[in-house]
Design a protein around this motif. Sequence first.
Motif, PDB file in Angstrom:
ATOM      1  N   UNK A  34     -91.572   2.821 -22.310  1.00 46.18           N
ATOM      2  CA  UNK A  34     -91.953   3.770 -23.346  1.00 46.18           C
ATOM      3  C   UNK A  34     -91.530   5.148 -22.731  1.00 46.18           C
ATOM      4  N   UNK A  35     -91.654   5.380 -21.472  1.00 45.48           N
ATOM      5  CA  UNK A  35     -90.953   6.645 -20.955  1.00 45.48           C
ATOM      6  C   UNK A  35     -89.526   6.743 -20.953  1.00 45.48           C
ATOM      7  N   UNK A  36     -88.910   5.611 -20.924  1.00 48.88           N
ATOM      8  CA  UNK A  36     -87.323   5.495 -20.737  1.00 48.88           C
ATOM      9  C   UNK A  36     -86.940   5.975 -22.226  1.00 48.88           C
ATOM     10  N   UNK A  37     -87.502   5.365 -23.195  1.00 50.08           N
ATOM     11  CA  UNK A  37     -87.258   5.880 -24.756  1.00 50.08           C
ATOM     12  C   UNK A  37     -87.455   7.113 -24.932  1.00 50.08           C
ATOM     13  N   UNK A  38     -88.605   7.849 -24.304  1.00 45.93           N
ATOM     14  CA  UNK A  38     -88.880   9.114 -24.627  1.00 45.93           C
ATOM     15  C   UNK A  38     -87.743  10.076 -23.989  1.00 45.93           C
ATOM     16  N   UNK A  39     -87.454   9.844 -22.770  1.00 43.50           N
ATOM     17  CA  UNK A  39     -86.488  10.593 -22.000  1.00 43.50           C
ATOM     18  C   UNK A  39     -85.112  10.392 -22.800  1.00 43.50           C
ATOM     19  N   UNK A  40     -84.793   9.323 -23.024  1.00 42.60           N
ATOM     20  CA  UNK A  40     -83.574   8.941 -23.813  1.00 42.60           C
ATOM     21  C   UNK A  40     -83.384   9.655 -25.146  1.00 42.60           C
ATOM     22  N   UNK A  41     -84.426   9.616 -25.837  1.00 44.73           N
ATOM     23  CA  UNK A  41     -84.306  10.369 -27.169  1.00 44.73           C
ATOM     24  C   UNK A  41     -84.646  12.022 -26.888  1.00 44.73           C
ATOM     25  N   UNK A  42     -85.281  12.315 -25.977  1.00 43.25           N
ATOM     26  CA  UNK A  42     -85.355  13.653 -25.739  1.00 43.25           C
ATOM     27  C   UNK A  42     -85.752  14.742 -26.917  1.00 43.25           C
ATOM     28  N   UNK A  43     -86.801  14.255 -27.622  1.00 43.45           N
ATOM     29  CA  UNK A  43     -87.204  15.239 -28.637  1.00 43.45           C
ATOM     30  C   UNK A  43     -88.387  15.728 -28.178  1.00 43.45           C
ATOM     31  N   UNK A  44     -89.218  15.470 -27.224  1.00 42.18           N
ATOM     32  CA  UNK A  44     -90.520  15.999 -26.704  1.00 42.18           C
ATOM     33  C   UNK A  44     -90.215  17.056 -25.954  1.00 42.18           C
ATOM     34  N   UNK A  45     -90.976  18.439 -26.174  1.00 36.78           N
ATOM     35  CA  UNK A  45     -90.773  19.710 -25.379  1.00 36.78           C
ATOM     36  C   UNK A  45     -91.271  19.249 -24.039  1.00 36.78           C
ATOM     37  N   UNK A  46     -91.010  19.906 -23.201  1.00 38.64           N
ATOM     38  CA  UNK A  46     -91.474  19.596 -21.778  1.00 38.64           C
ATOM     39  C   UNK A  46     -92.754  19.399 -21.476  1.00 38.64           C
ATOM     40  N   UNK A  47     -93.734  20.414 -22.103  1.00 43.34           N
ATOM     41  CA  UNK A  47     -95.040  20.738 -22.000  1.00 43.34           C
ATOM     42  C   UNK A  47     -95.646  19.451 -22.560  1.00 43.34           C
ATOM     43  N   UNK A  48     -95.178  18.729 -23.824  1.00 41.21           N
ATOM     44  CA  UNK A  48     -95.642  17.684 -24.218  1.00 41.21           C
ATOM     45  C   UNK A  48     -95.573  16.417 -23.520  1.00 41.21           C
ATOM     46  N   UNK A  49     -94.484  16.378 -22.669  1.00 32.17           N
ATOM     47  CA  UNK A  49     -93.806  15.221 -21.957  1.00 32.17           C
ATOM     48  C   UNK A  49     -94.665  15.125 -20.688  1.00 32.17           C
ATOM     49  N   UNK A  50     -94.981  16.461 -20.029  1.00 35.69           N
ATOM     50  CA  UNK A  50     -95.769  16.602 -19.045  1.00 35.69           C
ATOM     51  C   UNK A  50     -97.186  15.867 -19.262  1.00 35.69           C
ATOM     52  N   UNK A  51     -97.679  16.633 -20.609  1.00 36.75           N
ATOM     53  CA  UNK A  51     -98.967  16.122 -21.118  1.00 36.75           C
ATOM     54  C   UNK A  51     -99.117  14.520 -21.061  1.00 36.75           C
ATOM     55  N   UNK A  52     -98.099  14.149 -21.460  1.00 40.25           N
ATOM     56  CA  UNK A  52     -98.284  12.465 -21.937  1.00 40.25           C
ATOM     57  C   UNK A  52     -98.033  11.655 -20.710  1.00 40.25           C
ATOM     58  N   UNK A  53     -97.463  12.083 -19.597  1.00 37.46           N
ATOM     59  CA  UNK A  53     -97.373  11.566 -18.341  1.00 37.46           C
ATOM     60  C   UNK A  53     -98.619  11.682 -17.614  1.00 37.46           C
ATOM     61  N   UNK A  54     -99.358  12.620 -17.661  1.00 31.08           N
ATOM     62  CA  UNK A  54    -100.413  12.914 -17.191  1.00 31.08           C
ATOM     63  C   UNK A  54    -101.645  12.084 -17.831  1.00 31.08           C
ATOM     64  N   UNK A  55    -101.581  12.004 -18.888  1.00 24.69           N
ATOM     65  CA  UNK A  55    -102.472  11.098 -19.842  1.00 24.69           C
ATOM     66  C   UNK A  55    -102.329   9.523 -19.531  1.00 24.69           C
ATOM     67  N   UNK A  56    -101.292   9.205 -19.403  1.00 26.58           N
ATOM     68  CA  UNK A  56    -100.860   7.740 -18.917  1.00 26.58           C
ATOM     69  C   UNK A  56    -101.307   7.493 -17.437  1.00 26.58           C
ATOM     70  N   UNK A  57    -101.227   8.489 -16.639  1.00 26.95           N
ATOM     71  CA  UNK A  57    -101.618   8.685 -15.173  1.00 26.95           C
ATOM     72  C   UNK A  57    -103.253   8.353 -15.227  1.00 26.95           C
ATOM     73  N   UNK A  58    -104.014   9.150 -16.097  1.00 29.25           N
ATOM     74  CA  UNK A  58    -105.565   8.998 -16.101  1.00 29.25           C
ATOM     75  C   UNK A  58    -105.783   7.702 -16.687  1.00 29.25           C
ATOM     76  N   UNK A  59    -104.987   7.126 -17.601  1.00 30.04           N
ATOM     77  CA  UNK A  59    -105.329   5.783 -18.152  1.00 30.04           C
ATOM     78  C   UNK A  59    -105.192   4.848 -17.031  1.00 30.04           C
ATOM     79  N   UNK A  60    -104.273   4.908 -16.333  1.00 29.36           N
ATOM     80  CA  UNK A  60    -103.940   3.940 -15.239  1.00 29.36           C
ATOM     81  C   UNK A  60    -105.078   3.939 -14.257  1.00 29.36           C
ATOM     82  N   UNK A  61    -105.443   5.039 -13.941  1.00 30.39           N
ATOM     83  CA  UNK A  61    -106.434   5.376 -12.949  1.00 30.39           C
ATOM     84  C   UNK A  61    -107.687   4.643 -13.296  1.00 30.39           C
TER      85      UNK A  61
END
Length: 492
Positions: A34-61
């Motif tokens: 999922x994150x590979x496709x997000x980075x490859x497509x590169x349509x999300x602003x940095x703030x949304x990408x950071x928020x998405x990664x933080x959310x995934x880490x929180x779910x993992x925890x």
Amino acid sequence: MGKNIIKKGKIKLLPRSYGLSMAMLATFFIQEVFLFLVMLLDILPAKYTALLIALLLLLDFGIIRLMNSRKKVTNKRLGGLVLAIAVVNVLLLGCSYLYNTLDTFQKISADGRQMEDYHVVVLEESGYNKVKDIEGETVYVIDSKSKMYNEARQRLLTKVDVTYEAVDNASAAGEHLVAADGKLNDNIIFISNANYDLLKDENRDFRKNTRILYTVSVAVKSDDFARRINVTEDPFNVYISGVDTRGGIEEVSRSDVNMIVTVNPETREILLTSMPRDSYVPLHSNGMMDKLTHSGIYGIDETIKTVEDWLDVEINYYFRVNFTMLVTLVDAIGGITVDSAFDFKSSVSEYSYVKGENQLDGMAALYFVRERKSFEDEDEERIRNQQRVLKSILKKVSNSKIILTNYTDILNAVESHMETNMTNKDISALVKMQLSDMSKWKIKTISIDGDDAMMGTYSMGPGRPLFVSIPKEESVEAVKKEIHAVMYPAGQ
């Protein structure tokens, strides 16, 4: 061991270590994709990408805490397994959306290929029934340096041995079958599909008395003539060519809609400049006078260079769209609201429109932009209606709610009916810019006016005058100034 056991209606959970490892392995793998496709497509602003990664880490925890619970009570471990499954399913759906988006961007980004069908045309009542029947005959062709036409002629010679005789233009070729006075000539011509359609449109006798005997399809890679810039910072011009093709969008064709979209990403301003399809202008390649729509016969690059010469403007990119896309896109976004200046009824369908607001679905929008016979100034009002529809579409698709709820339908609407020489990176950058702040755009319209006349054209020859629109010089100058003002406003 390693399998669920169903006993007396109860589920015996997997061993904790096995369940943890399998669930987390699946979750981590899908997250990476999922994150590979997000980075490859590169349509999300940095703030949304950071928020998405933080959310995934929180779910993992949370999943790890729940599934690694040391309590004998299994509810927490079961909850962790359910959460992991839910996350995997959501990410799989996200991967599907991202992959479809990337696939659509790749499909509409032109590979520089142009396609054209070339037809062996004979009289309807001719005795020729298959291509081998013209063996040894003379075939009339148009005198042209087109590499596609040359390729087609060479391919025809691999099928049948014929002798080519060149004529000056499409009209001259057509008269070797149907003369201007209606006399029929039992000859053979070999012309492009665009010229074949042109002859049918301009001569009813030709349409009625001829048929296609054989077709050669040619695809030729053309040069990349885009003038690339940073689309999120620098002003740029996009040429919109609306074609009514029966084949693929890459097929060479006359352009029924001709519009320059001037975009200033700094001021968030868009100018839509429309030009009559029958504008009488000098072609870039030879300086000969012809209709603007006829320039499309020689490829989209010829049309763009002709307009650049005419309006003294640099066009960075182009979009070619067909009318099928208009129908599917308007339906995909749930219809549009368009103001009409008049009450009128379509002359070729059952659709009718009222002065003021009209709620249009895809087919209603199509007949709205195609109608001209209902208006006193015909093509001028049709151009204004085309601008009204495009303006309404732009406003609606810039709405984040519409994009999210109708996303898949919008992708499906454009992927087979549009091509552009913008790169995936260009398109992604524009989407990313809009998502970053969802700013509203100011959209203005302007058009070139002309005087009606009957003139000879390069494509059909001087001996067959056609209806043309001779551009008014003051209108052309006004367009030049307005485009410059949007691109380079005072103080920018």
